[in-house]
Design an enzyme around this catalytic site. Structure first.
Site: not given
Length: 197
Positions: A10-12, A15
């Site tokens: 996941c990018s952050t 998340q």
């Protein structure tokens, strides 16, 4: 038949990877064989979890990802990873569908997914830039707040110019790091010549 190795991303850091983990376990990947990256974008190839997953797979194994965009966000990266796995004799499962580079339909589908993943990443970057431009035009995006006020910066420069204070003294007095002291001095036109802590 070889082992199933899973990868999720996941990018952050805000998340959650629970849904991706559940998809991978439902596809038969043991929980202890799932490698994760949190807070890293798919456009960044330097991902510790991905490196571990790629190192864990052997010939005959299958690397399982929930979706291709979790693995890569650009066409070249997707192809590089896919080709490297095929060369090593490792199969790639995208949400349960096995990528077979020898099958023209499978190859086309893989490439289409890679194009869409890259397109989606590019759209996100474009929207972010547009949003930042709007915020900047309305005065809402001012950048990072300086560690020292203008008055503190002036005083720091004056103290250094007096010759009585070392860089280490200024760091301690203003509770800032060496880089901040040098940045303030550089902006004021006082280079690093003769600056010994």
């Amino acid at each position: 038949m070889g082992e199933l190795i899973g990868y999720a991303r996941c990018s952050t850091v805000l998340q959650d990877l629970t849904a991706q983990r559940e998809i991978l376990t439902s596809l038969g990947v043991p929980a202890e064989r799932i490698y994760l990256d949190k807070g890293l974008t798919g456009t960044n190839r330097a991902r510790p979890g991905l490196d571990q997953a790629l190192a864990a797979v052997r010939a005959g194994d299958t690397l399982v990802v929930p979706k291709l965009d979790r693995l890569a966000r650009s066409v070249p990266d997707a192809r590089d990873i896919g080709d490297a796995l095929v060369t090593r004799g490792v199969r790639l499962s995208l949400g349960g569908s096995i990528y077979d580079p020898a099958d023209p339909m499978s190859k086309m589908f893989f490439n289409m997914l890679a194009v869409f993943a890259e397109f989606e990443a590019d759209l996100l970057k474009m929207r972010t830039r547009e949003g930042m431009a709007v915020a900047r035009s309305k005065g809402r995006l001012k950048g990072k707040k300086p560690k020292l006020t203008a008055r503190q910066q002036t005083e720091l420069v004056r103290m250094r110019a007096s010759g009585e204070y070392s860089i280490a003294d200024l760091m301690e007095m203003f509770s800032v790091g060496r880089a901040t002291v040098y940045r303030v001095l550089d902006r004021a036109g006082h280079g690093r010549a003769g600056d010994a802590a």
